[in-house]
Design a protein around this motif. Structure first.
Motif, PDB file in Angstrom:
ATOM      1  N   ALA A  36       8.387 -12.671   9.621  1.00  0.00           N
ATOM      2  CA  ALA A  36       8.207 -11.724  10.720  1.00  0.00           C
ATOM      3  C   ALA A  36       8.368 -10.289  10.249  1.00  0.00           C
ATOM      4  O   ALA A  36       9.140  -9.991   9.351  1.00  0.00           O
ATOM      5  CB  ALA A  36       9.207 -12.030  11.827  1.00  0.00           C
ATOM      6  N   GLY A  37       7.609  -9.403  10.877  1.00  0.00           N
ATOM      7  CA  GLY A  37       7.727  -7.997  10.525  1.00  0.00           C
ATOM      8  C   GLY A  37       6.610  -7.169  11.126  1.00  0.00           C
ATOM      9  O   GLY A  37       5.621  -7.703  11.638  1.00  0.00           O
ATOM     10  N   ARG A  38       6.787  -5.861  11.068  1.00  0.00           N
ATOM     11  CA  ARG A  38       5.763  -4.968  11.592  1.00  0.00           C
ATOM     12  C   ARG A  38       4.579  -4.895  10.644  1.00  0.00           C
ATOM     13  O   ARG A  38       4.733  -4.934   9.427  1.00  0.00           O
ATOM     14  CB  ARG A  38       6.337  -3.566  11.804  1.00  0.00           C
ATOM     15  N   VAL A  39       3.393  -4.752  11.209  1.00  0.00           N
ATOM     16  CA  VAL A  39       2.175  -4.597  10.414  1.00  0.00           C
ATOM     17  C   VAL A  39       2.218  -3.231   9.738  1.00  0.00           C
ATOM     18  O   VAL A  39       2.272  -2.200  10.412  1.00  0.00           O
ATOM     19  CB  VAL A  39       0.922  -4.705  11.302  1.00  0.00           C
ATOM     20  N   PRO A  40       2.186  -3.193   8.369  1.00  0.00           N
ATOM     21  CA  PRO A  40       2.355  -1.914   7.685  1.00  0.00           C
ATOM     22  C   PRO A  40       1.080  -1.112   7.496  1.00  0.00           C
ATOM     23  O   PRO A  40       1.125   0.104   7.338  1.00  0.00           O
ATOM     24  CB  PRO A  40       2.916  -2.342   6.322  1.00  0.00           C
ATOM     25  N   SER A  41      -0.101  -1.796   7.478  1.00  0.00           N
ATOM     26  CA  SER A  41      -1.331  -1.081   7.121  1.00  0.00           C
ATOM     27  C   SER A  41      -2.553  -1.852   7.589  1.00  0.00           C
ATOM     28  O   SER A  41      -2.482  -3.049   7.902  1.00  0.00           O
ATOM     29  CB  SER A  41      -1.413  -0.884   5.605  1.00  0.00           C
ATOM     30  N   ASN A  42      -3.699  -1.176   7.605  1.00  0.00           N
ATOM     31  CA  ASN A  42      -4.972  -1.842   7.912  1.00  0.00           C
ATOM     32  C   ASN A  42      -5.327  -2.848   6.828  1.00  0.00           C
ATOM     33  O   ASN A  42      -6.000  -3.846   7.087  1.00  0.00           O
ATOM     34  CB  ASN A  42      -6.092  -0.806   8.058  1.00  0.00           C
ATOM     35  N   GLN A  43      -4.885  -2.569   5.611  1.00  0.00           N
ATOM     36  CA  GLN A  43      -5.134  -3.496   4.508  1.00  0.00           C
ATOM     37  C   GLN A  43      -4.490  -4.852   4.797  1.00  0.00           C
ATOM     38  O   GLN A  43      -5.085  -5.901   4.546  1.00  0.00           O
ATOM     39  CB  GLN A  43      -4.565  -2.914   3.214  1.00  0.00           C
ATOM     40  N   ALA A  44      -3.273  -4.844   5.336  1.00  0.00           N
ATOM     41  CA  ALA A  44      -2.584  -6.095   5.668  1.00  0.00           C
ATOM     42  C   ALA A  44      -3.346  -6.861   6.746  1.00  0.00           C
ATOM     43  O   ALA A  44      -3.461  -8.090   6.690  1.00  0.00           O
ATOM     44  CB  ALA A  44      -1.164  -5.786   6.137  1.00  0.00           C
ATOM     45  N   ILE A  45      -3.914  -6.129   7.714  1.00  0.00           N
ATOM     46  CA  ILE A  45      -4.704  -6.780   8.765  1.00  0.00           C
ATOM     47  C   ILE A  45      -5.957  -7.400   8.166  1.00  0.00           C
ATOM     48  O   ILE A  45      -6.332  -8.534   8.481  1.00  0.00           O
ATOM     49  CB  ILE A  45      -5.062  -5.764   9.868  1.00  0.00           C
ATOM     50  N   ASP A  46      -6.628  -6.660   7.268  1.00  0.00           N
ATOM     51  CA  ASP A  46      -7.835  -7.176   6.615  1.00  0.00           C
ATOM     52  C   ASP A  46      -7.535  -8.442   5.827  1.00  0.00           C
ATOM     53  O   ASP A  46      -8.335  -9.380   5.798  1.00  0.00           O
ATOM     54  CB  ASP A  46      -8.436  -6.116   5.688  1.00  0.00           C
ATOM     55  N   GLN A  47      -6.365  -8.475   5.165  1.00  0.00           N
ATOM     56  CA  GLN A  47      -5.986  -9.663   4.396  1.00  0.00           C
ATOM     57  C   GLN A  47      -5.846 -10.877   5.299  1.00  0.00           C
ATOM     58  O   GLN A  47      -6.284 -11.976   4.965  1.00  0.00           O
ATOM     59  CB  GLN A  47      -4.671  -9.409   3.657  1.00  0.00           C
ATOM     60  N   ASN A 324     -11.481  -6.379 -10.458  1.00  0.00           N
ATOM     61  CA  ASN A 324     -11.241  -5.630  -9.228  1.00  0.00           C
ATOM     62  C   ASN A 324     -10.219  -6.327  -8.342  1.00  0.00           C
ATOM     63  O   ASN A 324      -9.406  -5.688  -7.686  1.00  0.00           O
ATOM     64  CB  ASN A 324     -12.556  -5.445  -8.467  1.00  0.00           C
ATOM     65  N   CYS A 325     -10.230  -7.662  -8.376  1.00  0.00           N
ATOM     66  CA  CYS A 325      -9.320  -8.459  -7.550  1.00  0.00           C
ATOM     67  C   CYS A 325      -7.865  -8.280  -7.976  1.00  0.00           C
ATOM     68  O   CYS A 325      -6.995  -7.983  -7.151  1.00  0.00           O
ATOM     69  CB  CYS A 325      -9.703  -9.937  -7.641  1.00  0.00           C
ATOM     70  N   ILE A 326      -7.582  -8.445  -9.258  1.00  0.00           N
ATOM     71  CA  ILE A 326      -6.180  -8.389  -9.694  1.00  0.00           C
ATOM     72  C   ILE A 326      -5.754  -6.979 -10.098  1.00  0.00           C
ATOM     73  O   ILE A 326      -4.568  -6.717 -10.304  1.00  0.00           O
ATOM     74  CB  ILE A 326      -5.890  -9.375 -10.833  1.00  0.00           C
ATOM     75  N   GLY A 327      -6.732  -6.077 -10.218  1.00  0.00           N
ATOM     76  CA  GLY A 327      -6.403  -4.680 -10.508  1.00  0.00           C
ATOM     77  C   GLY A 327      -6.455  -4.361 -11.989  1.00  0.00           C
ATOM     78  O   GLY A 327      -6.165  -5.201 -12.838  1.00  0.00           O
ATOM     79  N   ILE A 344       7.410  -2.071 -14.636  1.00  0.00           N
ATOM     80  CA  ILE A 344       6.593  -3.201 -14.208  1.00  0.00           C
ATOM     81  C   ILE A 344       5.766  -2.772 -13.002  1.00  0.00           C
ATOM     82  O   ILE A 344       6.305  -2.170 -12.060  1.00  0.00           O
ATOM     83  CB  ILE A 344       7.483  -4.398 -13.821  1.00  0.00           C
ATOM     84  N   VAL A 345       4.469  -3.034 -13.027  1.00  0.00           N
ATOM     85  CA  VAL A 345       3.632  -2.733 -11.856  1.00  0.00           C
ATOM     86  C   VAL A 345       4.139  -3.610 -10.718  1.00  0.00           C
ATOM     87  O   VAL A 345       4.130  -4.834 -10.805  1.00  0.00           O
ATOM     88  CB  VAL A 345       2.145  -3.002 -12.146  1.00  0.00           C
ATOM     89  N   TRP A 346       4.593  -2.974  -9.657  1.00  0.00           N
ATOM     90  CA  TRP A 346       5.326  -3.661  -8.599  1.00  0.00           C
ATOM     91  C   TRP A 346       4.488  -3.918  -7.351  1.00  0.00           C
ATOM     92  O   TRP A 346       4.548  -4.983  -6.752  1.00  0.00           O
ATOM     93  CB  TRP A 346       6.567  -2.848  -8.241  1.00  0.00           C
ATOM     94  N   THR A 347       3.720  -2.930  -6.959  1.00  0.00           N
ATOM     95  CA  THR A 347       2.888  -3.054  -5.763  1.00  0.00           C
ATOM     96  C   THR A 347       1.511  -2.472  -6.060  1.00  0.00           C
ATOM     97  O   THR A 347       1.403  -1.380  -6.594  1.00  0.00           O
ATOM     98  CB  THR A 347       3.505  -2.296  -4.566  1.00  0.00           C
ATOM     99  N   SER A 348       0.475  -3.217  -5.696  1.00  0.00           N
ATOM    100  CA  SER A 348      -0.890  -2.757  -5.966  1.00  0.00           C
ATOM    101  C   SER A 348      -1.317  -1.698  -4.956  1.00  0.00           C
ATOM    102  O   SER A 348      -0.728  -1.564  -3.883  1.00  0.00           O
ATOM    103  CB  SER A 348      -1.859  -3.943  -5.916  1.00  0.00           C
ATOM    104  N   ASN A 349      -2.363  -0.979  -5.308  1.00  0.00           N
ATOM    105  CA  ASN A 349      -2.926   0.042  -4.426  1.00  0.00           C
ATOM    106  C   ASN A 349      -4.442  -0.120  -4.463  1.00  0.00           C
ATOM    107  O   ASN A 349      -5.110   0.349  -5.380  1.00  0.00           O
ATOM    108  CB  ASN A 349      -2.512   1.439  -4.903  1.00  0.00           C
ATOM    109  N   ILE A 350      -4.973  -0.817  -3.474  1.00  0.00           N
ATOM    110  CA  ILE A 350      -6.406  -1.131  -3.472  1.00  0.00           C
ATOM    111  C   ILE A 350      -7.262   0.130  -3.413  1.00  0.00           C
ATOM    112  O   ILE A 350      -8.287   0.233  -4.083  1.00  0.00           O
ATOM    113  CB  ILE A 350      -6.743  -2.070  -2.290  1.00  0.00           C
ATOM    114  N   ASP A 351      -6.837   1.115  -2.624  1.00  0.00           N
ATOM    115  CA  ASP A 351      -7.631   2.338  -2.480  1.00  0.00           C
ATOM    116  C   ASP A 351      -7.675   3.156  -3.776  1.00  0.00           C
ATOM    117  O   ASP A 351      -8.693   3.756  -4.106  1.00  0.00           O
ATOM    118  CB  ASP A 351      -7.070   3.206  -1.344  1.00  0.00           C
ATOM    119  N   GLU A 352      -6.547   3.173  -4.514  1.00  0.00           N
ATOM    120  CA  GLU A 352      -6.474   3.904  -5.779  1.00  0.00           C
ATOM    121  C   GLU A 352      -5.818   3.000  -6.829  1.00  0.00           C
ATOM    122  O   GLU A 352      -4.622   3.109  -7.087  1.00  0.00           O
ATOM    123  CB  GLU A 352      -5.675   5.200  -5.614  1.00  0.00           C
TER     124      GLU A 352
END
Length: 403
Positions: A36-47, A324-327, A344-352
């Motif tokens: 459970a949690g708040r939706v953080p971004s449009n990217q999360a909704i798209d996923q 492109n998928c894994i960055g 260590i790369v911790w969190t991806s950034n799809i836009d950049e």
């Protein structure tokens, strides 16, 4: 904390917005109580949409003020009975990632246990049932839909002495992430995950002296190694309920577009997309892993080799989509920043994609450990200088994969 679905509102995934507090998601008629949690971004909704989620349950009181709710009118207020137990409440960013990573670690452990069980059953000549693997595959797909970064980070931590188990698990997880990125149906993702888990099962019949030889194989030894695909074809006849997609992933990951692969010498026209994907994922994971006869390379080096194998051996278009998928700098990879810090790369950034979040723990400039810090390169003057194969780093990065 457990959430009562009776206090939640069911809405269409198309009306889900940033700030809403999600307590459950629905794939077709199957309801999962998610982290459970708040939706953080449009990217999360798209996923969530790409993973096949049709509806979400949201808690009005816990959602951000200003959210507009449009309950679906075709169901009563009473909640649908969930199929799985709820998990712990999501917490602030770092703690939320902790929750996700604990779940990812559990999934990886379960997968290794399944892979070991399959090996034992094969040795004993027992019939293998797909049912157990299917349940695990569903968990992987849900985890990738919610937080693929956590799964990637956990699977990046490897042990060369357990290569066969970890390689099978990683191939399965990578295939799910890759397939989701391509928009493949959830059922196909499940079958691909199952195929990934069993794809190297034939190696248990390969001579250990050849399988674990700490040097380049002779031509004769390589021919013996190639027999693992022949053995696999025999073994999977004992796997009850195995789909054609799972079978293809298992038997096609050494085939090449020009027909020079094995065991069947299939050509491009005979290789479906999931067969082509399995070749790319298998090679990538093998290149980046430490083995008894070589050290694993960085993701950047592996990408160069994958591209060099196109278009004769690998599908060029799919290789680019995989990168492109894994960055360019995948989650879990080790990188050096322009100020000399290593992390260590911790969190991806799809836009950049060149500006992920990096967990820094060491300085090459000062030759010492530094206080752990999370650097979001989107909001920093520093940039990634280069990727580093873990064995080329002066210190062991493995303790820092944990939160």
């Amino acid at each position: 904390m457990q959430y009562d679905l009776k206090k939640s509102i069911k809405i269409s995934i198309d009306t889900l917005t940033i700030g809403m507090f999600v307590t459950a998601i629905e794939h077709s008629k199957r309801v999962n109580l998610t982290n459970a949690g708040r939706v953080p971004s449009n990217q999360a909704i798209d996923q969530l949409k790409k993973s096949g989620v049709k509806f979400a349950w949201v808690d009005r009181e816990l959602s951000t003020q200003g959210c507009v709710f449009n309950p679906v009118s075709d169901v009563p207020e009473q909640a649908v009975e969930p199929e799985v137990a709820p998990v712990t409440e999501a917490k602030p960013k770092k703690q939320s990632r902790f929750t996700q990573q604990k779940r990812a670690s559990k999934i990886i452990r379960e997968a290794k246990g399944l892979a070991q069980k399959l090996i034992n059953q094969t040795f004993e000549g027992k019939v293998i049932h797909v049912g157990e693997i299917e349940e695990w595959a569903d968990d992987v797909i849900d985890t990738v839909a919610i937080d693929s970064d956590a799964l990637q980070c956990v699977s990046a931590l490897r042990n060369k002495d357990k290569y066969l188990l970890e390689h099978s698990v990683n191939v399965a997880c990578l295939l799910v992430s890759f397939g989701k990125h391509l928009g493949l149906p959830k059922e196909t993702l499940k079958h691909m995950a199952i195929g990934g888990i069993i794809h190297d099962v034939g190696k248990i019949k390969v001579d250990d002296k050849v399988l674990h030889k700490p040097a380049r194989l002779t031509p004769e030894e390589f021919e013996h190694m190639k027999l693992h695909q022949v053995y696999a074809k025999q073994i999977i006849t004992n796997v009850k309920g195995l789909s054609d997609v799972s079978r293809d992933v298992c038997l096609m990951h050494h085939e090449k577009l020009d027909g020079s692969g094995y065991p069947a010498g299939l050509t491009a026209e005979q290789l479906p997309i999931h067969g082509r994907m399995s070749s790319i994922v298998d090679i990538y994971d093998a290149l980046t892993a430490d083995r008894c006869y070589k050290r694993g390379m960085s993701s950047a080096e592996a990408f160069k080799i994958l591209l060099s194998l196109t278009p004769n051996h690998l599908d060029k278009n799919l290789v680019y989509k995989f990168i492109n998928c894994i960055g360019v700098f995948p989650v879990g990879s080790v990188v050096e920043l322009s100020d000399g810090r290593v992390g260590i790369v911790w969190t991806s950034n799809i836009d950049e994609p060149l500006k992920p979040e990096v967990k820094c723990f060491y300085s090459r400039k000062y030759k010492r450990y530094v206080e752990v810090s999370y650097v979001d390169l989107k909001h920093s003057a520093v940039k990634i200088e280069k990727a580093i194969a873990p064995h080329n780093l002066e210190v062991d990065p493995s303790p820092f994969f944990d939160l």
